[in-house]
Structures are given as structure tokens and as C-alpha cells.
Enzyme design. Structure first.
Site, mmCIF file in Angstrom:
data_model
loop_
_atom_site.group_PDB
_atom_site.id
_atom_site.type_symbol
_atom_site.label_atom_id
_atom_site.label_comp_id
_atom_site.label_asym_id
_atom_site.label_seq_id
_atom_site.Cartn_x
_atom_site.Cartn_y
_atom_site.Cartn_z
ATOM 1 N N ASP A 86 0.867 -1.173 0.000
ATOM 2 C CA ASP A 86 0.000 0.000 0.000
ATOM 3 C C ASP A 86 0.912 1.233 0.000
ATOM 4 O O ASP A 86 2.131 1.120 0.156
ATOM 5 C CB ASP A 86 -0.904 -0.033 1.228
ATOM 6 C CG ASP A 86 -1.680 1.257 1.417
ATOM 7 O OD1 ASP A 86 -2.314 1.709 0.438
ATOM 8 O OD2 ASP A 86 -1.634 1.817 2.527
ATOM 9 N N LYS B 44 -11.185 6.784 -3.101
ATOM 10 C CA LYS B 44 -11.633 7.889 -2.251
ATOM 11 C C LYS B 44 -13.112 8.244 -2.432
ATOM 12 O O LYS B 44 -13.773 8.660 -1.475
ATOM 13 C CB LYS B 44 -10.745 9.116 -2.490
ATOM 14 C CG LYS B 44 -9.271 8.862 -2.223
ATOM 15 C CD LYS B 44 -9.015 8.136 -0.900
ATOM 16 C CE LYS B 44 -7.556 7.850 -0.681
ATOM 17 N NZ LYS B 44 -7.306 6.942 0.472
#
Length: 269
Positions: free
Chosen positions: A11, A52
Site C-alpha cells: 500500500d 476515495k
């Protein structure tokens, strides 16, 4: 084809850069406050790791999020509101994200050791390609440059917890099957991404979103309190299906060697 790990997929924020995922946390908080919504850090952190727009939708879909929106706006939220919040998030993030792009201590050295072990290095992230164009050069100048970075806009918006970004990284680097891949992350979404792909999955504690502290906060916290927060994060990783949890990114090479040993023992049976 040898039965050893060939690819590590990290990540980004909270795992390799931006200790504690401060950039998205602070920008989400700023954008929501501008619309009259006050979430605490735990609320913002809960969906972290997702694309997002999906993160915003997940927050508004909670009982608390729906209530706060009605109180602030006098009506229920709609998909157009998600779009507006997302646009504001991206615009604000572009202004500040580069300053949060420094590698977490130990990352550059760990990645160098992984390369000496013959491993390829990939990254999947909830950030867009446009945002990554701002942050990746900062990390590269400080010693961290993955061979492959995949963003949700490169997989038709299919970010975490789906496995498609990880698959795209495997395809680009020509590594298969997924049992030769280790996904390393600092959110529950990371764990689910890796498990959904059939990869090995390792959660990291120091600097992680789940612990939820900036570096200065972590260093100032009484050791017993910090260990308690890490224990909670460890439990969340394991409950989501993590194969291992490490305290620091520096512990990753040893964890991968342990996986290789497990694979060798299994194949010898």
C-alpha cells in the site's frame, strides 16, 4: 516455476510513506468540516484504503454520517453530494499531498534488501494517477521507487477491497500465481484486497492507519498505551484474514523468508 515469493505489493500512505496516513485524514476532515460535518479520526479511518469516492460514500452511508448530513444540510445525501465532496477532496489533496510523501523510516532500506532477495516491488493505492504523479517523485528522491504503481483509475474505478489493482500489478510485472505474491498494508481494506486475490497478506503496525497516530504522537505516547493500540490493530488485521502481522516494515524480509519456508515445507509433502 519455483515455489517462492516473487513480488511484494505495498500500500502507499500509512504503509510505505506518510506515517499514520495523515494526508488523507486531514483532508477528509477539512472537507467534511467545510460542509458542516464533524467526524472523529476513527470515523475517517474506518474505510481508509478504499478508492476515495467509495470512502466518502461509505462514511455518508453510516448511521452517523447520514445523521450529520441531514443536520447540516437539511436533507438526505445523494450521489451528487458524493461527487461534490470527492472533487473538493481531490482539489485540497493536490495542494498538500507532496509534503506528506516522505517514506516511513526503514522503508528504503527494507526495499533494498527485498530487491537483493530477488523480489519485484509493486504498489496499489486509493490515490488517483494524478495524485501519484505528485507524490511518487518525492518518495523516489528519498529511496523508494516501486517497479509498478496501480491506481483505481487504471482499473475502471475498481479499487480496494476488490483484488483488481493487485491483479493489474501482477500482470504488469509478469508474476503469477498469486501464491507467489505478498500484499503488505496498513488497513483492513488492504487485507481484504490481498485475500481476495489469493495472495499472502501481511499487516504492518508502525505508521499504520489502524494505529492512527502521526509519528510525533506515537513517539510521545506512553509505551503501554502504544502497545495497546497496536494490539487492537493486530486483532483487526487477523480478523480480516492476515497471514501475519509485523511491528515494523523492517521485519518484512524475515516474514517473507518464513513464508518461503512454509511454502517449501508444503511442496515437499
Amino acid at each position: 516455476m519455483s515455489d517462492t515469493i516473487a513480488l511484494v505489493v505495498f500500500d502507499w500512505a500509512g504503509t510505505t510513506t506518510d506515517y499514520g496516513s495523515q494526508a488523507p485524514v486531514q483532508v477528509f476532515d477539512q472537507v467534511f468540516r467545510a460542509h458542516g460535518l464533524r467526524f472523529d479520526r476513527a470515523d475517517i479511518n474506518a474505510p481508509m484504503g478504499m478508492e476515495k469516492r467509495a470512502h466518502i460514500r461509505a462514511m455518508l452511508s453510516t448511521e452517523k454520517g447520514s445523521r450529520l448530513w441531514r443536520q447540516a444540510q437539511g436533507r438526505d445525501w445523494a450521489e451528487g453530494d458524493v461527487d461534490g465532496l470527492y472533487d473538493a477532496f481531490e482539489a485540497t489533496l493536490r495542494q498538500v499531498v507532496a509534503s506528506f510523501s516522505h517514506p516511513i523510516p526503514g522503508v528504503a532500506e527494507t526495499v533494498a534488501e527485498l530487491r537483493r532477495m530477488g523480489l519485484r516491488i509493486g504498489s496499489t493505492t486509493g490515490y488517483t494517477s494524478e495524485i501519484m504523479a505528485l507524490v511518487a517523485p518525492v518518495a523516489a528522491r528519498e529511496g523508494y521507487a516501486p517497479d509498478c504503481i496501480i491506481t483505481p483509475d487504471q482499473t475502471e474505478g475498481l479499487g480496494r477491497p476488490t483484488p483488481f489493482m493487485l491483479y493489474a500489478c501482477m500482470q504488469r510485472l509478469r508474476v503469477w500465481p498469486a501464491t507467489r505474491v505478498v500484499k503488505v498494508g496498513d488497513t483492513v481494506s488492504d487485507i481484504r484486497e490481498g485475500k481476495g486475490a489469493g495472495a499472502w497478506v501481511i499487516g504492518v503496525l508502525t505508521g499504520s492507519n489502524l494505529v492512527g497516530l502521526a509519528q510525533a504522537e506515537a513517539e510521545a505516547l506512553p509505551p503501554e498505551r502504544l502497545e495497546a493500540l497496536k494490539a487492537e490493530a493486530r486483532a483487526a488485521y487477523l480478523a480480516a484474514g492476515a497471514d501475519a502481522v509485523i511491528d515494523s516494515i523492517r521485519d518484512l524480509p524475515a516474514a517473507i523468508r518464513a513464508i518461503d519456508a512454509r511454502m517449501a515445507t508444503s511442496s515437499a509433502r
